[in-house]
Design a protein around this motif. Structure first.
Motif, PDB file in Angstrom:
ATOM      1  N   ARG A   1      11.343  34.335  13.195  1.00 41.99           N
ATOM      2  CA  ARG A   1      11.511  35.787  13.146  1.00 41.99           C
ATOM      3  C   ARG A   1      11.501  36.296  11.714  1.00 41.99           C
ATOM      4  O   ARG A   1      10.865  37.293  11.387  1.00 41.99           O
TER       5      ARG A   1
ATOM      6  N   THR B   1       8.736  38.894  10.144  1.00 40.67           N
ATOM      7  CA  THR B   1       9.194  40.143   9.521  1.00 40.67           C
ATOM      8  C   THR B   1       8.742  40.221   8.070  1.00 40.67           C
ATOM      9  O   THR B   1       8.236  41.257   7.616  1.00 40.67           O
TER      10      THR B   1
ATOM     11  N   TRP C   1      15.268  31.704  14.365  1.00 37.70           N
ATOM     12  CA  TRP C   1      15.483  32.789  13.411  1.00 37.70           C
ATOM     13  C   TRP C   1      14.551  32.648  12.218  1.00 37.70           C
ATOM     14  O   TRP C   1      14.167  33.652  11.604  1.00 37.70           O
TER      15      TRP C   1
ATOM     16  N   MET D   1       6.199  37.313  20.391  1.00 36.05           N
ATOM     17  CA  MET D   1       6.898  38.182  21.310  1.00 36.05           C
ATOM     18  C   MET D   1       6.289  37.981  22.687  1.00 36.05           C
ATOM     19  O   MET D   1       5.150  38.333  22.928  1.00 36.05           O
TER      20      MET D   1
ATOM     21  N   PHE E   1      13.797  43.003  19.103  1.00 33.33           N
ATOM     22  CA  PHE E   1      14.210  42.054  18.075  1.00 33.33           C
ATOM     23  C   PHE E   1      15.354  42.575  17.216  1.00 33.33           C
ATOM     24  O   PHE E   1      15.963  41.828  16.468  1.00 33.33           O
TER      25      PHE E   1
ATOM     26  N   VAL F   1      11.707  35.393  20.963  1.00 33.22           N
ATOM     27  CA  VAL F   1      11.098  34.550  19.949  1.00 33.22           C
ATOM     28  C   VAL F   1      11.050  33.129  20.484  1.00 33.22           C
ATOM     29  O   VAL F   1      12.071  32.565  20.846  1.00 33.22           O
TER      30      VAL F   1
END
Length: 368
Positions: free
Chosen positions: A151, A155, A148, A131, A221, A140
Motif C-alpha cells: 500500500r 501510494t 502495508w 485493489m 484504503f 490489498v
C-alpha cells in the motif's frame, strides 16, 4: 426599469447574506455527513447498536463495534471529506490560474502521472498488490510479507508520478511565464503519459484488475494515517491559496492589467502551480482518480454566490469535501452490502450537473 433596479438592489443584500452563511452551512453539512458515515457500511446501523446500548469496549461485541466504527468508518469518511476538500481547492486554483471555468485539477498531467506511477509499481510487483473485490470493497492483496508495504509503495508511486508529471509540464512549457503554453504542455503530457500507462498494462495484464480499482477511485484504503496526512496537507494548501487569492483577482482582469499593477506574475504562477500539484497529488495518491469533484465544486459555489477568489477557495474546498463525503456515503449505501466505485458515482453526478448547467445557459432566456 425602476422595478428592475429595485430587484437588483434587493438581490445585493440577499447575496451578501448567502455568502456570509454559506461557509458555516457547508462546514455543518460536512460534519453531518461524517456522522452519517458512522452508520453506513456493509452491516448498516447494526454495528452502532452495541455502542448505543453502552456495551463495554472490552467485551467481544463492543470491541467489534468499536473497531468497525473507529478504525474503518470514521477515518474513511473523514478521509473522503479531506480528499474532496483538496480537490475542490485545487479546482478553484486551476480555474483561477488558467482563467477557464472548465479547468480541473488534473489539467497539468497529474492524473496521468499518478496512473503511470501506479501501473509501473504494479508491473514491478507482478500485479500482486492491488485493489480487488467483486463487491467494490478495496483490499490489498500481496505475496509479500507485509501488505502495508504494498500500500505504501502504491501510494508513493502515485504521488511521485503526479508531481513528476507536473514538473515535466513545467519543463516543456519553459517555466510558468505563459499560461497558454503551460496549458498546452499539460495536455501533451497527459496524452503521452496515458499512452505509456496503457503500454505498461498491455505488457503486464496481471495488473489490469488492480489498476482498474485505482482508475475508478476508492476511499476504502483510507485509514487514520492517510486521513491525517490529507488534513495536514489541506491546511497549508488552503492558507497558501488564500494568501495568493488577491493575485488571482488581479489576474482575472487580464495579464496586462495584472502586470501593470506590479504583480510578479512568474513567481505567483509558480506558487499556484505548487499548491495545485501538492493538493492534487496528495488526494490522488490516497483515493485514486476521482472525477468531476474539483471541476464541479467551484461551479456549485458560483451558482449560489459571487465572491472574490479568497472566499471562493474556502467555499470550493468545503463544497468539494461535502460532495465527495456524500458520494462516498451513496457508494457504500446504495447497493449495500456491495459497494460502488466512488469515482464512477462522482463522474455520473458531476457530469450530469454540468450538462444540465450547459443546457440551462444555452436555453432561450439563459445566460448564453
Amino acid at each position: 426599469m425602476s422595478e428592475t433596479v429595485a430587484l437588483h438592489a434587493q438581490a445585493g443584500p440577499r447575496r451578501c447574506a448567502v455568502a456570509r452563511w454559506l461557509a458555516p452551512g457547508l462546514a455543518l453539512l460536512g460534519a453531518v455527513l461524517v456522522l452519517l458515515g458512522l452508520g453506513v457500511g456493509s452491516t448498516g446501523l447494526e454495528s452502532l447498536w452495541p455502542l448505543l446500548r453502552g456495551a463495554a469496549r472490552g467485551s467481544a461485541e463492543g470491541a467489534m463495534a468499536w473497531q468497525i466504527v473507529w478504525d474503518i468508518r470514521l477515518p474513511r469518511t473523514l478521509g473522503a471529506w479531506a480528499a474532496g476538500a483538496l480537490l475542490g481547492l485545487a479546482g478553484a486554483v486551476a480555474q483561477g490560474l488558467f482563467r477557464n471555468p472548465l479547468a480541473d485539477p488534473y489539467l497539468l498531467g497529474s492524473a496521468s502521472g499518478a496512473s503511470l506511477g501506479v501501473a509501473a509499481a504494479l508491473a514491478l510487483m507482478g500485479g500482486a498488490g492491488g485493489m480487488l473485490g467483486a463487491s467494490g470493497t478495496a483490499a490489498v492483496v500481496s505475496v509479500y510479507s507485509g501488505h502495508w508495504l504494498v500500500r505504501l509503495g502504491l501510494t508513493g508511486a502515485a504521488f511521485v508520478g503526479a508531481v513528476a508529471a507536473v514538473l515535466l509540464t513545467l519543463v516543456l512549457a519553459r517555466g510558468v511565464q505563459h499560461t497558454l503554453r503551460l496549458l498546452l504542455a499539460g495536455v501533451v503530457v497527459g496524452v503521452v503519459l496515458g499512452a505509456c500507462t496503457s503500454l505498461i498494462l498491455l505488457l503486464s495484464p496481471d495488473s489490469l484488475q488492480a489498476m482498474q480499482g485505482f482508475l475508478l477511485g476508492s476511499t476504502g484504503f483510507v485509514g487514520w494515517t492517510s486521513c491525517l496526512l490529507l488534513l495536514a496537507v489541506w491546511l497549508p494548501c488552503l492558507g497558501a491559496a488564500w494568501g495568493l487569492s488577491r493575485s488571482l483577482d488581479a489576474l482575472a482582469l487580464g495579464e496586462a492589467t495584472a502586470h501593470s499593477l506590479g504583480l510578479p506574475l512568474a513567481p505567483l504562477r509558480a506558487a499556484l502551480v505548487a499548491v495545485l500539484a501538492l493538493a492534487t497529488g496528495t488526494a490522488v495518491a490516497q483515493t485514486g482518480l476521482i472525477a468531476f469533484v474539483g471541476l464541479a465544486a467551484p461551479h456549485l459555489v458560483r451558482a449560489v454566490v459571487s465572491v472574490p477568489h479568497g472566499r471562493l477557495m474556502l467555499l470550493a474546498s468545503l463544497m468539494g469535501g461535502a460532495l465527495l463525503a456524500g458520494a462516498d456515503l451513496l457508494a457504500r449505501g446504495l447497493l449495500a452490502p456491495q459497494e460502488l466505485p466512488v469515482g464512477v458515482l462522482t463522474a455520473v453526478l458531476g457530469g450530469g450537473y454540468l450538462l444540465w448547467l450547459m443546457h440551462r445557459r444555452t436555453a432561450p432566456g439563459g445566460l448564453l
